[in-house]
Design an enzyme around this catalytic site. Sequence first.
Site, PDB file in Angstrom:
ATOM      1  N   LYS A 142       9.618   5.992  -7.193  1.00 27.06           N
ATOM      2  CA  LYS A 142       9.342   6.569  -5.876  1.00 27.06           C
ATOM      3  C   LYS A 142      10.509   7.452  -5.395  1.00 27.06           C
ATOM      4  O   LYS A 142      11.608   7.425  -5.989  1.00 27.06           O
ATOM      5  CB  LYS A 142       9.048   5.428  -4.889  1.00 27.06           C
ATOM      6  CG  LYS A 142       7.768   4.634  -5.235  1.00 27.06           C
ATOM      7  CD  LYS A 142       7.432   3.597  -4.159  1.00 27.06           C
ATOM      8  CE  LYS A 142       6.175   2.819  -4.503  1.00 27.06           C
ATOM      9  NZ  LYS A 142       5.774   1.880  -3.412  1.00 27.06           N
TER      10      LYS A 142
ATOM     11  N   TYR B 112      -3.463   6.261  -3.082  1.00 32.51           N
ATOM     12  CA  TYR B 112      -3.408   5.000  -2.333  1.00 32.51           C
ATOM     13  C   TYR B 112      -4.663   4.770  -1.491  1.00 32.51           C
ATOM     14  O   TYR B 112      -4.616   4.027  -0.504  1.00 32.51           O
ATOM     15  CB  TYR B 112      -2.155   4.970  -1.457  1.00 32.51           C
ATOM     16  CG  TYR B 112      -0.888   4.558  -2.199  1.00 32.51           C
ATOM     17  CD1 TYR B 112      -0.791   3.289  -2.799  1.00 32.51           C
ATOM     18  CD2 TYR B 112       0.209   5.402  -2.296  1.00 32.51           C
ATOM     19  CE1 TYR B 112       0.364   2.892  -3.458  1.00 32.51           C
ATOM     20  CE2 TYR B 112       1.375   5.007  -2.963  1.00 32.51           C
ATOM     21  CZ  TYR B 112       1.444   3.751  -3.541  1.00 32.51           C
ATOM     22  OH  TYR B 112       2.590   3.355  -4.190  1.00 32.51           O
TER      23      TYR B 112
ATOM     24  N   PHE C 205      -0.129   0.174   7.365  1.00 32.01           N
ATOM     25  CA  PHE C 205       1.038   0.862   6.783  1.00 32.01           C
ATOM     26  C   PHE C 205       0.664   2.123   6.012  1.00 32.01           C
ATOM     27  O   PHE C 205       1.527   2.778   5.442  1.00 32.01           O
ATOM     28  CB  PHE C 205       1.817  -0.103   5.876  1.00 32.01           C
ATOM     29  CG  PHE C 205       1.027  -0.699   4.732  1.00 32.01           C
ATOM     30  CD1 PHE C 205       0.762   0.023   3.574  1.00 32.01           C
ATOM     31  CD2 PHE C 205       0.556  -2.002   4.813  1.00 32.01           C
ATOM     32  CE1 PHE C 205       0.051  -0.534   2.523  1.00 32.01           C
ATOM     33  CE2 PHE C 205      -0.167  -2.570   3.773  1.00 32.01           C
ATOM     34  CZ  PHE C 205      -0.422  -1.825   2.620  1.00 32.01           C
TER      35      PHE C 205
ATOM     36  N   ARG D 190       5.203  -5.453 -13.601  1.00 28.16           N
ATOM     37  CA  ARG D 190       5.308  -6.014 -12.242  1.00 28.16           C
ATOM     38  C   ARG D 190       6.411  -7.078 -12.172  1.00 28.16           C
ATOM     39  O   ARG D 190       7.074  -7.238 -11.134  1.00 28.16           O
ATOM     40  CB  ARG D 190       3.953  -6.530 -11.764  1.00 28.16           C
ATOM     41  CG  ARG D 190       2.985  -5.363 -11.492  1.00 28.16           C
ATOM     42  CD  ARG D 190       1.714  -5.788 -10.823  1.00 28.16           C
ATOM     43  NE  ARG D 190       1.903  -6.247  -9.473  1.00 28.16           N
ATOM     44  CZ  ARG D 190       1.827  -5.481  -8.382  1.00 28.16           C
ATOM     45  NH1 ARG D 190       1.601  -4.188  -8.474  1.00 28.16           N
ATOM     46  NH2 ARG D 190       1.981  -6.000  -7.185  1.00 28.16           N
TER      47      ARG D 190
ATOM     48  N   THR E 108       7.089  -6.925  -3.652  1.00 32.76           N
ATOM     49  CA  THR E 108       6.914  -5.690  -2.870  1.00 32.76           C
ATOM     50  C   THR E 108       8.047  -5.495  -1.867  1.00 32.76           C
ATOM     51  O   THR E 108       8.575  -4.390  -1.722  1.00 32.76           O
ATOM     52  CB  THR E 108       5.560  -5.745  -2.110  1.00 32.76           C
ATOM     53  OG1 THR E 108       4.532  -6.073  -3.035  1.00 32.76           O
ATOM     54  CG2 THR E 108       5.254  -4.432  -1.433  1.00 32.76           C
TER      55      THR E 108
ATOM     56  N   ARG F   8      13.395  -3.826  -7.827  1.00 29.44           N
ATOM     57  CA  ARG F   8      13.411  -3.727  -6.368  1.00 29.44           C
ATOM     58  C   ARG F   8      14.617  -4.453  -5.767  1.00 29.44           C
ATOM     59  O   ARG F   8      15.215  -3.970  -4.794  1.00 29.44           O
ATOM     60  CB  ARG F   8      12.091  -4.239  -5.794  1.00 29.44           C
ATOM     61  CG  ARG F   8      10.972  -3.192  -5.954  1.00 29.44           C
ATOM     62  CD  ARG F   8       9.612  -3.770  -5.695  1.00 29.44           C
ATOM     63  NE  ARG F   8       8.592  -2.718  -5.538  1.00 29.44           N
ATOM     64  CZ  ARG F   8       7.294  -2.957  -5.598  1.00 29.44           C
ATOM     65  NH1 ARG F   8       6.840  -4.185  -5.809  1.00 29.44           N
ATOM     66  NH2 ARG F   8       6.431  -1.974  -5.460  1.00 29.44           N
TER      67      ARG F   8
ATOM     68  N   ASN G 299      10.597   1.193  -1.634  1.00 26.12           N
ATOM     69  CA  ASN G 299      10.773   0.074  -2.560  1.00 26.12           C
ATOM     70  C   ASN G 299      10.811   0.471  -4.037  1.00 26.12           C
ATOM     71  O   ASN G 299      10.441  -0.308  -4.908  1.00 26.12           O
ATOM     72  CB  ASN G 299       9.775  -1.052  -2.267  1.00 26.12           C
ATOM     73  CG  ASN G 299       8.331  -0.642  -2.516  1.00 26.12           C
ATOM     74  OD1 ASN G 299       8.071   0.498  -2.867  1.00 26.12           O
ATOM     75  ND2 ASN G 299       7.421  -1.577  -2.349  1.00 26.12           N
TER      76      ASN G 299
ATOM     77  N   HIS H 195       6.350   1.888  -8.135  1.00 27.13           N
ATOM     78  CA  HIS H 195       4.953   1.434  -8.087  1.00 27.13           C
ATOM     79  C   HIS H 195       4.560   0.963  -9.478  1.00 27.13           C
ATOM     80  O   HIS H 195       5.003   1.530 -10.469  1.00 27.13           O
ATOM     81  CB  HIS H 195       4.016   2.591  -7.692  1.00 27.13           C
ATOM     82  CG  HIS H 195       2.578   2.299  -8.028  1.00 27.13           C
ATOM     83  ND1 HIS H 195       1.769   1.557  -7.211  1.00 27.13           N
ATOM     84  CD2 HIS H 195       1.839   2.581  -9.131  1.00 27.13           C
ATOM     85  CE1 HIS H 195       0.578   1.414  -7.790  1.00 27.13           C
ATOM     86  NE2 HIS H 195       0.600   2.034  -8.959  1.00 27.13           N
TER      87      HIS H 195
ATOM     88  N   GLU I 211      -5.559   4.789 -12.510  1.00 28.59           N
ATOM     89  CA  GLU I 211      -4.326   5.431 -12.042  1.00 28.59           C
ATOM     90  C   GLU I 211      -3.725   6.337 -13.121  1.00 28.59           C
ATOM     91  O   GLU I 211      -3.191   7.402 -12.805  1.00 28.59           O
ATOM     92  CB  GLU I 211      -3.321   4.365 -11.622  1.00 28.59           C
ATOM     93  CG  GLU I 211      -3.734   3.663 -10.322  1.00 28.59           C
ATOM     94  CD  GLU I 211      -2.779   2.552  -9.912  1.00 28.59           C
ATOM     95  OE1 GLU I 211      -3.051   1.915  -8.879  1.00 28.59           O
ATOM     96  OE2 GLU I 211      -1.769   2.318 -10.606  1.00 28.59           O
TER      97      GLU I 211
END
Length: 141
Positions: A11, A51, A59, A87, A93, A104, A114, A117, A128
């Site tokens: 990100k 998203y 949010f 993950r 998150t 993270r 964060n 993704h 995706e």
Amino acid sequence: MAIERTLSIIKPDAVAKNVIGQIYSRFEAAGLKVVAARMAHLSRAEAEGFYAVHKARPFFNDLVEFMISGPVMIQALEGENAIAKNRELMGATNPKEAAAGTIRADFAESIDANAVHGSDAPETAANEIAYFFPASQVFSR
Ligand code: RTP
Ligand code: MG
């Protein structure tokens, strides 16, 4: 265990911190291969589409604003159990809740900024990856 693919995005906060290489090193050390990659500065429409599942969430607007605040690094990762493995490398998150040693915990500032993704299931991973890469730009190896 099955060989899977997952979609990963570094990100804007982590790109700005200049830690793309450190994050790629973690993927490689965990046995995940980069099979597609490109840098992009997402348009609002691209971020909203990506998203869309979160459209009704409070949010959503902050998430979209953040995702278009600077360039991102987008990659497809391939390997055994790639979705869950990625993950696990990412951590929770909210970076305050992320386990020590996760991406993270080490690089993220807040639940908005964060760092990364990662797809959350086989079907979303396939959708995706296709959202950002035509099949001809994914190089299984
Ligand atoms: P991601 O989709 O970005 O990999 O993150 P995730 O699965 O861990 O979290 P998800 O529930 O899918 O949420 C997507 C992104 O929205 C932001 N978020 N903010 N303020 C909040 O309560 C909140 N909850 C989620 C986060 O930036 C999260 O990564
Ligand atoms: Mg998610």
